[in-house]
Design an enzyme around this catalytic site. Structure first.
Site, PDB file in Angstrom:
ATOM      1  N   THR A 157     -21.665  -2.621 -30.827  1.00 47.31           N
ATOM      2  CA  THR A 157     -22.311  -1.303 -30.946  1.00 47.31           C
ATOM      3  C   THR A 157     -21.621  -0.188 -30.144  1.00 47.31           C
ATOM      4  O   THR A 157     -21.614   0.953 -30.609  1.00 47.31           O
ATOM      5  CB  THR A 157     -23.823  -1.377 -30.607  1.00 47.31           C
ATOM      6  OG1 THR A 157     -24.015  -2.215 -29.468  1.00 47.31           O
ATOM      7  CG2 THR A 157     -24.614  -1.926 -31.777  1.00 47.31           C
TER       8      THR A 157
ATOM      9  N   TRP B  22     -11.626  -0.137 -52.282  1.00 50.62           N
ATOM     10  CA  TRP B  22     -11.988   0.571 -51.046  1.00 50.62           C
ATOM     11  C   TRP B  22     -13.493   0.832 -50.985  1.00 50.62           C
ATOM     12  O   TRP B  22     -14.127   0.680 -49.939  1.00 50.62           O
ATOM     13  CB  TRP B  22     -11.223   1.892 -51.051  1.00 50.62           C
ATOM     14  CG  TRP B  22     -11.147   2.635 -49.766  1.00 50.62           C
ATOM     15  CD1 TRP B  22     -12.174   3.001 -48.951  1.00 50.62           C
ATOM     16  CD2 TRP B  22      -9.956   3.145 -49.150  1.00 50.62           C
ATOM     17  NE1 TRP B  22     -11.707   3.707 -47.879  1.00 50.62           N
ATOM     18  CE2 TRP B  22     -10.349   3.814 -47.982  1.00 50.62           C
ATOM     19  CE3 TRP B  22      -8.598   3.118 -49.486  1.00 50.62           C
ATOM     20  CZ2 TRP B  22      -9.435   4.447 -47.151  1.00 50.62           C
ATOM     21  CZ3 TRP B  22      -7.706   3.748 -48.651  1.00 50.62           C
ATOM     22  CH2 TRP B  22      -8.109   4.389 -47.495  1.00 50.62           C
TER      23      TRP B  22
ATOM     24  N   GLU C 298     -16.397  12.096 -53.322  1.00 57.78           N
ATOM     25  CA  GLU C 298     -15.190  12.008 -54.155  1.00 57.78           C
ATOM     26  C   GLU C 298     -15.013  13.275 -54.981  1.00 57.78           C
ATOM     27  O   GLU C 298     -15.989  13.914 -55.398  1.00 57.78           O
ATOM     28  CB  GLU C 298     -15.289  10.786 -55.085  1.00 57.78           C
ATOM     29  CG  GLU C 298     -14.010  10.531 -55.870  1.00 57.78           C
ATOM     30  CD  GLU C 298     -14.023   9.226 -56.654  1.00 57.78           C
ATOM     31  OE1 GLU C 298     -15.074   8.571 -56.709  1.00 57.78           O
ATOM     32  OE2 GLU C 298     -12.969   8.878 -57.223  1.00 57.78           O
TER      33      GLU C 298
ATOM     34  N   SER D  51     -14.569  15.491 -58.109  1.00 60.73           N
ATOM     35  CA  SER D  51     -15.253  15.304 -59.391  1.00 60.73           C
ATOM     36  C   SER D  51     -14.313  15.544 -60.559  1.00 60.73           C
ATOM     37  O   SER D  51     -13.825  16.660 -60.750  1.00 60.73           O
ATOM     38  CB  SER D  51     -16.437  16.258 -59.490  1.00 60.73           C
ATOM     39  OG  SER D  51     -16.931  16.225 -60.807  1.00 60.73           O
ATOM     40  N   ALA D  52     -14.112  14.490 -61.348  1.00 56.49           N
ATOM     41  CA  ALA D  52     -13.302  14.644 -62.564  1.00 56.49           C
ATOM     42  C   ALA D  52     -14.161  15.189 -63.695  1.00 56.49           C
ATOM     43  O   ALA D  52     -13.713  15.330 -64.819  1.00 56.49           O
ATOM     44  CB  ALA D  52     -12.695  13.297 -62.949  1.00 56.49           C
ATOM     45  N   ARG D  53     -15.444  15.486 -63.382  1.00 58.19           N
ATOM     46  CA  ARG D  53     -16.322  16.097 -64.365  1.00 58.19           C
ATOM     47  C   ARG D  53     -16.178  17.621 -64.304  1.00 58.19           C
ATOM     48  O   ARG D  53     -16.156  18.306 -65.318  1.00 58.19           O
ATOM     49  CB  ARG D  53     -17.758  15.685 -64.056  1.00 58.19           C
ATOM     50  CG  ARG D  53     -18.737  16.145 -65.088  1.00 58.19           C
ATOM     51  CD  ARG D  53     -20.135  15.679 -64.726  1.00 58.19           C
ATOM     52  NE  ARG D  53     -21.042  16.053 -65.781  1.00 58.19           N
ATOM     53  CZ  ARG D  53     -22.345  16.222 -65.624  1.00 58.19           C
ATOM     54  NH1 ARG D  53     -22.898  16.015 -64.444  1.00 58.19           N
ATOM     55  NH2 ARG D  53     -23.092  16.563 -66.636  1.00 58.19           N
TER      56      ARG D  53
ATOM     57  N   HIS E  98     -16.394   0.942 -35.314  1.00 57.19           N
ATOM     58  CA  HIS E  98     -16.641  -0.494 -35.535  1.00 57.19           C
ATOM     59  C   HIS E  98     -16.392  -0.863 -36.996  1.00 57.19           C
ATOM     60  O   HIS E  98     -15.679  -1.826 -37.305  1.00 57.19           O
ATOM     61  CB  HIS E  98     -18.075  -0.856 -35.129  1.00 57.19           C
ATOM     62  CG  HIS E  98     -18.524  -2.168 -35.692  1.00 57.19           C
ATOM     63  ND1 HIS E  98     -17.904  -3.364 -35.382  1.00 57.19           N
ATOM     64  CD2 HIS E  98     -19.502  -2.468 -36.581  1.00 57.19           C
ATOM     65  CE1 HIS E  98     -18.490  -4.340 -36.045  1.00 57.19           C
ATOM     66  NE2 HIS E  98     -19.450  -3.830 -36.789  1.00 57.19           N
TER      67      HIS E  98
ATOM     68  N   ARG F 297      -8.275  -5.118 -44.798  1.00 58.24           N
ATOM     69  CA  ARG F 297      -7.324  -4.455 -45.705  1.00 58.24           C
ATOM     70  C   ARG F 297      -5.924  -4.316 -45.123  1.00 58.24           C
ATOM     71  O   ARG F 297      -4.986  -4.004 -45.869  1.00 58.24           O
ATOM     72  CB  ARG F 297      -7.869  -3.084 -46.108  1.00 58.24           C
ATOM     73  CG  ARG F 297      -9.227  -3.154 -46.807  1.00 58.24           C
ATOM     74  CD  ARG F 297      -9.204  -4.047 -48.033  1.00 58.24           C
ATOM     75  NE  ARG F 297     -10.506  -4.079 -48.702  1.00 58.24           N
ATOM     76  CZ  ARG F 297     -10.739  -4.721 -49.840  1.00 58.24           C
ATOM     77  NH1 ARG F 297      -9.777  -5.413 -50.430  1.00 58.24           N
ATOM     78  NH2 ARG F 297     -11.944  -4.722 -50.373  1.00 58.24           N
TER      79      ARG F 297
HETATM   80  C1  LIG Z   1      -8.688 -10.104 -50.027  1.00 62.44           C
HETATM   81  C2  LIG Z   1      -9.986  -9.671 -50.639  1.00 62.44           C
HETATM   82  C3  LIG Z   1     -10.363 -10.130 -51.895  1.00 62.44           C
HETATM   83  C4  LIG Z   1     -11.590  -9.739 -52.470  1.00 62.44           C
HETATM   84  N1  LIG Z   1     -11.931 -10.194 -53.712  1.00 62.44           N
HETATM   85  C5  LIG Z   1     -13.103  -9.792 -54.289  1.00 62.44           C
HETATM   86  C6  LIG Z   1     -13.485 -10.220 -55.596  1.00 62.44           C
HETATM   87  O1  LIG Z   1     -12.783 -10.985 -56.237  1.00 62.44           O
HETATM   88  N2  LIG Z   1     -14.663  -9.763 -56.117  1.00 62.44           N
HETATM   89  C7  LIG Z   1     -15.484  -8.923 -55.424  1.00 62.44           C
HETATM   90  O2  LIG Z   1     -16.541  -8.540 -55.937  1.00 62.44           O
HETATM   91  N3  LIG Z   1     -15.156  -8.507 -54.177  1.00 62.44           N
HETATM   92  C8  LIG Z   1     -13.994  -8.899 -53.601  1.00 62.44           C
HETATM   93  N4  LIG Z   1     -13.660  -8.448 -52.348  1.00 62.44           N
HETATM   94  C9  LIG Z   1     -14.571  -7.509 -51.662  1.00 62.44           C
HETATM   95  C10 LIG Z   1     -15.388  -8.233 -50.561  1.00 62.44           C
HETATM   96  O3  LIG Z   1     -16.214  -9.245 -51.111  1.00 62.44           O
HETATM   97  C11 LIG Z   1     -16.268  -7.202 -49.814  1.00 62.44           C
HETATM   98  O4  LIG Z   1     -17.169  -6.620 -50.745  1.00 62.44           O
HETATM   99  C12 LIG Z   1     -15.459  -6.083 -49.192  1.00 62.44           C
HETATM  100  O5  LIG Z   1     -14.366  -6.616 -48.466  1.00 62.44           O
HETATM  101  C13 LIG Z   1     -16.345  -5.275 -48.250  1.00 62.44           C
HETATM  102  O6  LIG Z   1     -16.661  -6.083 -47.139  1.00 62.44           O
HETATM  103  P1  LIG Z   1     -18.028  -5.927 -46.358  1.00 62.44           P
HETATM  104  O7  LIG Z   1     -19.193  -6.108 -47.285  1.00 62.44           O
HETATM  105  O8  LIG Z   1     -17.971  -6.849 -45.180  1.00 62.44           O
HETATM  106  O9  LIG Z   1     -17.907  -4.404 -45.844  1.00 62.44           O
HETATM  107  P2  LIG Z   1     -19.018  -3.269 -45.689  1.00 62.44           P
HETATM  108  O10 LIG Z   1     -19.629  -2.935 -46.987  1.00 62.44           O
HETATM  109  O11 LIG Z   1     -18.355  -2.166 -44.911  1.00 62.44           O
HETATM  110  O12 LIG Z   1     -20.111  -3.906 -44.804  1.00 62.44           O
HETATM  111  C14 LIG Z   1     -19.873  -4.241 -43.417  1.00 62.44           C
HETATM  112  C15 LIG Z   1     -20.891  -5.280 -43.031  1.00 62.44           C
HETATM  113  O13 LIG Z   1     -22.182  -4.678 -43.113  1.00 62.44           O
HETATM  114  C16 LIG Z   1     -23.123  -5.626 -43.629  1.00 62.44           C
HETATM  115  N5  LIG Z   1     -23.676  -5.071 -44.875  1.00 62.44           N
HETATM  116  C17 LIG Z   1     -23.344  -3.882 -45.470  1.00 62.44           C
HETATM  117  N6  LIG Z   1     -24.095  -3.673 -46.546  1.00 62.44           N
HETATM  118  C18 LIG Z   1     -24.905  -4.752 -46.680  1.00 62.44           C
HETATM  119  C19 LIG Z   1     -25.898  -5.141 -47.610  1.00 62.44           C
HETATM  120  N7  LIG Z   1     -26.241  -4.368 -48.649  1.00 62.44           N
HETATM  121  N8  LIG Z   1     -26.505  -6.317 -47.433  1.00 62.44           N
HETATM  122  C20 LIG Z   1     -26.210  -7.105 -46.393  1.00 62.44           C
HETATM  123  N9  LIG Z   1     -25.287  -6.816 -45.466  1.00 62.44           N
HETATM  124  C21 LIG Z   1     -24.631  -5.644 -45.605  1.00 62.44           C
HETATM  125  C22 LIG Z   1     -22.365  -6.918 -43.831  1.00 62.44           C
HETATM  126  O14 LIG Z   1     -22.493  -7.691 -42.657  1.00 62.44           O
HETATM  127  C23 LIG Z   1     -20.941  -6.476 -43.973  1.00 62.44           C
HETATM  128  O15 LIG Z   1     -19.998  -7.474 -43.603  1.00 62.44           O
HETATM  129  C24 LIG Z   1     -12.450  -8.847 -51.750  1.00 62.44           C
HETATM  130  C25 LIG Z   1     -12.070  -8.391 -50.474  1.00 62.44           C
HETATM  131  C26 LIG Z   1     -10.860  -8.789 -49.925  1.00 62.44           C
HETATM  132  C27 LIG Z   1     -10.470  -8.261 -48.561  1.00 62.44           C
END
Ligand SMILES: Cc1cc2nc3c(=O)[nH]c(=O)nc-3n(C[C@H](O)[C@H](O)[C@H](O)COP(=O)(O)OP(=O)(O)OC[C@H]3O[C@@H](n4cnc5c(N)ncnc54)[C@H](O)[C@@H]3O)c2cc1C
Length: 298
Positions: A89, A110, A120, A122-124, A205, A214
């Protein structure tokens, strides 16, 4: 990366302005502020604003009345302790805002990071720049035979030229004289290598979480280069946090409990082999790579 004269003038004017403040500022990041760092053929990232610095992490961790900092070595040690023990935190007290120009297929990966605030282009309402990502020939590679998520051998010159011709053909208006469709409909046919832009704001964080995924070798090259450019800005902004992140997250490996058991047996001089080790062939290979050993050794 192409910027119009008007865009360059706006950036120059923003860099000319300064105002006295009582808030913490970081000279190394001030030097980068607003300047685009080129990524891919037409993309960039640039820092638009930020809040906090290494001292803000320390200040929050100590819940201090003043700036919270002590000796540089003590502050660095505290930040390293926080990073090592995932006391996260205090790092949320710092924020940064980027302007990013990126191909839509990179934006799709991303945007999965939900802990940022995004707006973002807007392409609209607006016409997108007629800019499309075309990989450099060295990045045009065939599907990897072993990694379903990756690329393998770089294409031969003739094959690469043919692929580039195909990619270049996209986006050219076929019959420019026709009435055409409204932008909000016409955009449905845009190719995923079209560049889009957004403002993206996130706390330190969650930025480090984004970068750990990434900037990793498993991330696709086209998003990894953005993460690498952002790492430069993090290093300028919060150098102590950057070093701790590099040592305890980016350059670290995690061993599972069965991997640790194998490591302990190896350190005790036992000739451990994959069969019977408790690790799958894939985990075994990953562990051997982490240890700098031949992944095919069994
Ligand atoms: C090498 C690689 C391959 C990937 N391949 C795929 C793929 O094939 N298909 C696919 O769909 N995705 C894929 N992803 C995306 C991956 O599954 C994650 O969605 C993405 O990396 C975002 O990570 P995150 O959810 O930890 O990040 P963030 O969205 O930034 O969240 C950070 C943390 O906050 C918490 N959090 C945020 N929102 C929520 C929520 N709504 N519920 C619970 N906890 C939450 C979680 O602890 C999470 O780890 C890939 C990612 C990588 C790096």
């Amino acid at each position: 990366m192409h910027l119009t004269d008007e865009q360059r003038n706006e950036i120059d004017a923003a860099r000319e302005r300064s105002a006295p403040t009582r808030r913490a500022t970081v000279p190394a990041l001030e030097a980068l502020l607003y300047q685009p760092i080129a990524v891919l053929d037409h993309g960039f990232i640039r820092v638009i604003d930020y809040m906090g610095d290494d001292a803000a992490v320390v200040q929050a961790a100590r819940v201090s009345y003043g700036n919270g900092t002590r000796r540089v070595s003590e502050d660095a040690a505290l930040i390293r302790y926080l990073m090592r023990h995932r006391h996260t935190t205090p790092f949320e007290m710092c924020e940064i805002k980027y302007h990013v120009k990126l191909p839509i297929f990179v934006a799709r990966q991303w945007i999965r990071h939900r802990t940022a605030n995004v707006n973002e282009y807007s392409a609209r309402y607006s016409i997108l720049d007629r800019e499309f990502y075309l990989p450099a020939p060295g990045n045009l590679a065939a599907q990897s035979p072993s990694n379903r998520q990756g690329r393998g051998a770089v294409l031969e010159a003739a094959e690469a030229a043919a692929v580039l011709d195909l990619l270049r053909a996209d986006g050219a208006p076929l019959e420019p004289g026709r009435q055409g469709l409204a932008r909000e409909l016409a955009r449905m046919n845009l190719t995923l290598n079209t560049y889009t832009q957004w403002y993206w704001k996130i706390d330190l964080h969650n930025l480090l979480h984004f970068l750990s995924l990434r900037a990793d070798a498993h991330a696709q090259y086209e998003i990894r280069v953005y993460a690498e450019a952002m790492l430069q800005t993090v290093q300028a902004w919060v150098p102590m946090t950057f070093e701790a992140f590099r040592d305890y997250r980016l350059g670290a490996v995690t061993f599972s409990a069965p991997m640790l058991a194998v490591l302990q047996r190896l350190l005790a001089g036992e000739a451990v082999v994959q069969p019977g080790s408790g690790l799958s062939r894939r985990e075994w290979a990953e562990m051997m790579v982490a240890l700098g050993r031949d992944p095919r050794s069994e």
